[in-house]
Design an enzyme around this catalytic site. Structure first.
Site, PDB file in Angstrom:
ATOM      1  N   HIS A   1      37.905   8.505  41.301  1.00 62.43           N
ATOM      2  CA  HIS A   1      37.555   9.562  42.244  1.00 62.43           C
ATOM      3  C   HIS A   1      38.456  10.781  42.124  1.00 62.43           C
ATOM      4  CE1 HIS A   1      40.497   7.544  45.092  1.00 62.43           C
ATOM      5  NE2 HIS A   1      40.806   8.800  45.287  1.00 62.43           N
TER       6      HIS A   1
ATOM      7  N   SER B   1      46.417   9.415  45.712  1.00 63.22           N
ATOM      8  CA  SER B   1      45.502   8.584  44.925  1.00 63.22           C
ATOM      9  C   SER B   1      45.884   8.577  43.453  1.00 63.22           C
ATOM     10  CB  SER B   1      44.070   9.102  45.051  1.00 63.22           C
ATOM     11  OG  SER B   1      43.435   8.560  46.172  1.00 63.22           O
TER      12      SER B   1
ATOM     13  N   ASP C   1      37.285   1.753  40.581  1.00 64.38           N
ATOM     14  CA  ASP C   1      37.846   3.079  40.874  1.00 64.38           C
ATOM     15  C   ASP C   1      39.129   3.356  40.101  1.00 64.38           C
ATOM     16  OD1 ASP C   1      37.912   5.586  41.959  1.00 64.38           O
ATOM     17  OD2 ASP C   1      38.833   4.985  43.847  1.00 64.38           O
TER      18      ASP C   1
END
Length: 488
Positions: free
Chosen positions: A181, A336, A216
């Site tokens: 992402h 992230s 992910d």
């Protein structure tokens, strides 16, 4: 300086040079030092300079900060289009994710520099670790000194959209692990321009080697990089609840940020809505037999993606399920893809998401850390990273059964994953599993619901062998299963 042994680290794991000037030497902020160590024109921004009120969230239509004078370097994106499967991760988790906005939010959020520092105009280069009082250096300082050179800030841009995330260095020549992402702007693009800044201020163009939307994770490659400091892998299967954790990354674009906490829980599983998720309903069906797979049947969740402004880009119906480590180390948007390390500075997780008290329909912007953060365990991340580097893609296990939450079944007597149906010729059928069985353990990991089972199955490669403990007619049994391969 305090000897390395005082930190509990082997001497070779602590940089030979102390993170502060020797007696009689100029301090890094002195003009004399700046003249000796001034960066080249292409050096990264001066991180010591203040940001434009990073805690303030602009409202639509407002201008927020000036753009950097140097745009991100161009990146080769052919491989990203070919291998990423568009990498569209969106949905139900506040990703510790991109802060610079997303497609469709308008020019008020445009550009990959929204939370980034302004371009350097000279002076001293960024300092990885600052020590002002050498008499109070502690173990976290030593961990930061070791880990920060292995963590990078990732700037991603596509058209008028952009944002920042983090990544960890896998090799001296510039392979970097991060989240799907991050490199796809939460699924908005499969061909973004990627620029990576190392902890010492060097900026590299980067291209996507491969993405794995199922868990992910993504690997990118820095152009013309050499002599980088790879992260040291830890063993996530050996950590305990209560162990020290340190999160390293670029929350809100603030590079070289270190936060500390503990392992809050192990064997957690979270569910993420994803427009790139494989259609498991026709292959596995895991988690689709009851409501949203969490046993509440209404699709509500305390987890969701947003872009730092409490807004989502789109809604999807497919989901992915991933196993995670829970930590209370502060993780915020921009963390992230960054590192979660243990007390020895070894990588035990890739930061991926945080819980929020908000909701997907909320515009309150409550997307900051509330002490409930999640990281993909290093054992899973390493397997997938190795596959992505070698082949540009990773495989995942397939059980061949439709499952739902056992606790939601009528007359339920135990928690677990209830097998609603078994695919003929699939892995579950071959292992002797039947409709009505309740899976309570998978490879020794407790299974409390359908999401747990699916996350553990997907964590393994296609064709992997695993042990399954299940309850049938009140009796506990164990079977060996050879997993199929999820089609992506």
């Amino acid at each position: 300086p305090i000897p390395p042994a005082a930190y509990g680290l082997p001497p070779q794991q602590v940089p030979a040079q102390p993170p502060f000037p020797a007696a009689g030497q100029p301090h890094p902020h002195d003009p004399a030092y700046a003249q000796q160590s001034a960066p080249q024109p292409q050096a990264a921004p001066a991180y010591g300079q203040p940001h434009a009120a990073p805690h303030v969230v602009p409202v639509p239509g407002e201008s927020f900060g000036a753009a950097a004078s140097e745009p991100p370097a161009a990146a080769t994106t052919a491989q990203s289009q070919k291998k990423s499967g568009a990498g569209k991760i969106v949905g139900l988790l506040v990703a510790a994710a991109l802060v610079g906005g997303a497609a469709g939010l308008g020019t008020a959020y445009a550009g990959s520099t929204l939370w980034a520092p302004t371009a350097s105009t000279g002076g001293s280069s960024p300092q990885v670790v600052t020590v002002n009082n050498t008499d109070s250096v502690n173990a976290t300082t030593a961990i930061a000194t070791k880990v920060l050179p292995s963590v990078v800030t990732i700037n991603v841009a596509s058209g008028n959209s952009g944002g920042t995330g983090s990544g960890v260095i896998l090799s001296k020549d510039g392979y970097v692990l991060t989240n799907t992402h991050v490199v796809t702007l939460d699924g908005a693009t499969g061909s973004a321009t990627i620029s990576v800044t190392t902890s010492d201020g060097h900026v590299y163009a980067a291209s996507v080697v491969g993405t794995d939307p199922t868990y992910d994770l993504a690997v990118i490659k820095l152009k013309d990089a050499s002599g980088l400091t790879p992260i040291q892998w830890g063993d996530s299967s050996k950590i305990n609840v209560g162990d020290q954790t340190v999160a390293v990354g670029a929350p809100l674009g603030l590079s070289n940020t270190v936060t500390t906490g503990i392992v809050s829980a192990l064997n957690r599983s979270i569910e993420i809505a994803s427009s790139a998720a494989p259609d498991s309903s026709s292959q596995d069906g895991s988690g689709n037999g009851n409501g949203d797979g969490n046993g509440n049947g209404n699709g509500s969740s305390p987890f969701y993606f947003d872009f730092g402004q409490g807004q989502t880009q789109q809604q999807t119906t497919d989901t992915i399920k991933i196993a995670v480590i829970q930590t209370d180390a502060a993780i915020n948007p921009g963390n992230s893809g960054g590192a979660l390390v243990d007390g020895d500075g070894k990588l035990i997780g890739i930061n991926v998401a945080i819980a929020s008290t908000g909701s997907t329909s909320s515009s309150s912007g409550q997307s900051g850390s509330i002490g409930v953060g999640f990281s993909i365990p290093s054992d899973i991340a390493k397997r997938i990273a190795d596959d992505l580097v070698a082949d540009g893609k990773a495989t995942h296990g397939l059980l061949g059964a439709t499952v739902s939450d056992a606790a939601s079944q009528q007359n339920a007597t135990t928690t677990g994953a209830y097998i609603a149906s078994v695919t003929s010729g699939g892995a579950a059928a071959a292992a002797g599993l039947q409709k009505g069985d309740v899976v309570t353990q998978f490879n020794g990991v407790p299974i409390s619901d359908a999401v747990d089972l699916t996350a553990q199955v997907r964590a393994l490669a296609g064709g992997a062998k695993a042990s399954v403990t299940y309850v049938r007619d009140g009796q506990t049994h164990t079977a060996q299963v050879t997993l199929g391969t999820l089609q992506q």
